[in-house]
Design a protein around this motif. Structure first.
Motif, PDB file in Angstrom:
ATOM      1  N   THR A  76       0.853  -1.176   0.000  1.00 49.17           N
ATOM      2  CA  THR A  76       0.000   0.000   0.000  1.00 49.17           C
ATOM      3  C   THR A  76       0.892   1.230   0.000  1.00 49.17           C
ATOM      4  N   ILE A  77       0.369   2.323  -0.491  1.00 47.30           N
ATOM      5  CA  ILE A  77       1.143   3.553  -0.536  1.00 47.30           C
ATOM      6  C   ILE A  77       1.561   3.963   0.870  1.00 47.30           C
ATOM      7  N   TRP A  78       0.653   3.839   1.820  1.00 51.10           N
ATOM      8  CA  TRP A  78       0.954   4.261   3.178  1.00 51.10           C
ATOM      9  C   TRP A  78       2.072   3.421   3.789  1.00 51.10           C
ATOM     10  N   THR A  79       1.996   2.098   3.631  1.00 45.39           N
ATOM     11  CA  THR A  79       3.034   1.263   4.227  1.00 45.39           C
ATOM     12  C   THR A  79       4.366   1.425   3.500  1.00 45.39           C
ATOM     13  N   GLU A  80       4.346   1.735   2.215  1.00 40.99           N
ATOM     14  CA  GLU A  80       5.601   2.001   1.510  1.00 40.99           C
ATOM     15  C   GLU A  80       6.285   3.244   2.073  1.00 40.99           C
ATOM     16  N   ALA A  85       5.823   5.638  -5.005  1.00 40.97           N
ATOM     17  CA  ALA A  85       5.739   5.356  -3.570  1.00 40.97           C
ATOM     18  C   ALA A  85       6.792   4.339  -3.128  1.00 40.97           C
ATOM     19  N   ARG A  86       7.148   3.409  -3.999  1.00 39.62           N
ATOM     20  CA  ARG A  86       8.117   2.374  -3.637  1.00 39.62           C
ATOM     21  C   ARG A  86       9.568   2.835  -3.784  1.00 39.62           C
ATOM     22  N   ASN A  87       9.762   4.056  -4.247  1.00 40.07           N
ATOM     23  CA  ASN A  87      11.115   4.564  -4.493  1.00 40.07           C
ATOM     24  C   ASN A  87      11.530   5.690  -3.565  1.00 40.07           C
ATOM     25  N   LEU A  88      10.565   6.445  -3.090  1.00 45.54           N
ATOM     26  CA  LEU A  88      10.893   7.635  -2.306  1.00 45.54           C
ATOM     27  C   LEU A  88      11.638   7.330  -1.007  1.00 45.54           C
ATOM     28  N   PRO A  89      11.235   6.344  -0.215  1.00 48.90           N
ATOM     29  CA  PRO A  89      11.970   6.110   1.039  1.00 48.90           C
ATOM     30  C   PRO A  89      13.458   5.837   0.831  1.00 48.90           C
ATOM     31  N   GLU A 146      -5.311  -0.184  -4.226  1.00 47.45           N
ATOM     32  CA  GLU A 146      -5.136   1.194  -3.767  1.00 47.45           C
ATOM     33  C   GLU A 146      -4.751   2.104  -4.928  1.00 47.45           C
ATOM     34  N   LEU A 147      -3.831   1.654  -5.779  1.00 47.61           N
ATOM     35  CA  LEU A 147      -3.478   2.441  -6.956  1.00 47.61           C
ATOM     36  C   LEU A 147      -4.674   2.614  -7.881  1.00 47.61           C
ATOM     37  N   VAL A 148      -5.445   1.559  -8.043  1.00 41.22           N
ATOM     38  CA  VAL A 148      -6.655   1.644  -8.870  1.00 41.22           C
ATOM     39  C   VAL A 148      -7.613   2.683  -8.292  1.00 41.22           C
ATOM     40  N   ALA A 149      -7.784   2.685  -6.978  1.00 33.13           N
ATOM     41  CA  ALA A 149      -8.703   3.633  -6.335  1.00 33.13           C
ATOM     42  C   ALA A 149      -8.239   5.075  -6.527  1.00 33.13           C
TER      43      ALA A 149
END
Length: 291
Positions: free
Chosen positions: A8-12, A56-60, A184-187
């Motif tokens: 999920t975006i939040w957990t990423e 989202a998977r790259n920023l951290p 989540e991405l679809v939403a």
């Protein structure tokens, strides 16, 4: 690929200090997710009809060393949508306005699909503002009517339907593994597609899928040969919007460029293969610091 429990975006983004803000970029309110406190800036640019959540998977990982900016490009996401055709020079100028608004003299650009097209154009037109570019399944070097029609039709179908299923199919079209098109991405995409300003300006956003307009903006071999900044090309072998010869031709025409082909990967290498892409990107950035 991130496992289902973390996808999920939040957990990423959990554990990373970030701010979601709106920046006035030349009069265009521009949604920006900013993270990291490094001295060098990295700007992440998404593809056609996309949005900043693509990174989202790259920023951290990148924010540990760099000041990161993932933005919704002109006419996309929650950024302003002036009523005019969104051709490449307008995207370039909006990006420059964002850099100016943030006081960034020179930045690394990470561009996926349309974002790569814009990154390359800026590197050609004003290399003094660009430290390096990463072209992730970048568009803009060919005009394939079949691919253009696929983008135009799938996007219109998703925008015109209240049913989220066409949006789900549009997202899955990007991925080698449909599971990477998370619900989540679809939403998020479905929400954006049904905003009144997005619907009203869809014709402007899709103008590059018109053959005449695309040819007016296309990057030809002689244009690519003018790129002098360090360039990394990353391509998925299962990219539905561009075959591997498109990437190898790009590599051949950009002096000194690096090319990496990823197996079992479609059109979003930074997302689908984040575990492979992030170390690759960070190593490339470390080799080419802002001078």
């Amino acid at each position: 690929m991130t496992n289902d429990l973390a996808a999920t975006i939040w957990t990423e983004l959990a554990g990373t200090d970030f701010a979601m803000t709106t920046v006035d970029a030349g009069g265009v309110p521009t949604r920006s997710l900013q993270a990291g406190t490094g001295e060098e800036h990295v700007i992440f640019l998404h593809g056609t009809s996309g949005h900043l959540e693509a990174f989202a998977r790259n920023l951290p990982a990148h924010a540990e060393r760099y000041r990161c900016h993932a933005i919704d490009m002109l006419g996309h996401g929650f950024t302003g949508k002036p009523d005019l055709p969104y051709e490449i020079p307008r995207y370039r100028d909006h990006l420059l306005a964002y850099l100016d608004a943030q006081g960034i003299e020179r930045a690394h650009l990470v561009g996926e699909s349309l974002g790569g097209w814009v990154s390359a154009r800026l590197a050609i037109d004003d290399p003094s503002r660009v430290a390096s570019i990463q072209l992730l399944c970048a568009g803009g070097t060919v005009a394939n009517p079949e691919v253009m029609e696929r983008i135009r039709t799938s996007t219109r179908r998703a925008v015109e339907s209240d049913d989220p299923e066409p949006t789900r199919r549009r997202m899955r079209l990007l991925m080698a593994d449909p599971a990477d098109a998370t619900e989540e991405l679809v939403a998020v995409r479905h929400l954006i597609y049904h905003r009144p300003d997005f619907v009203a300006n869809l014709h402007n956003l899709l103008c590059l899928q018109d053959l005449e307009t695309r040819l007016r903006n296309i990057l030809r071999p002689e244009d690519l040969a003018e790129i002098t900044v360090p360039t990394l090309i990353v391509w998925g072998r299962d990219n539905p919007f561009g075959e591997v010869p498109e990437a190898t031709a790009m590599h051949a025409h950009i002096p000194g460029s690096e090319l990496v082909l990823l197996d079992h990967c479609g059109h979003w290498p930074q997302h689908e293969a984040a575990d492979r892409y992030n170390p690759l990107s960070l190593a490339f950035l470390a080799k080419h610091p802002v001078g």
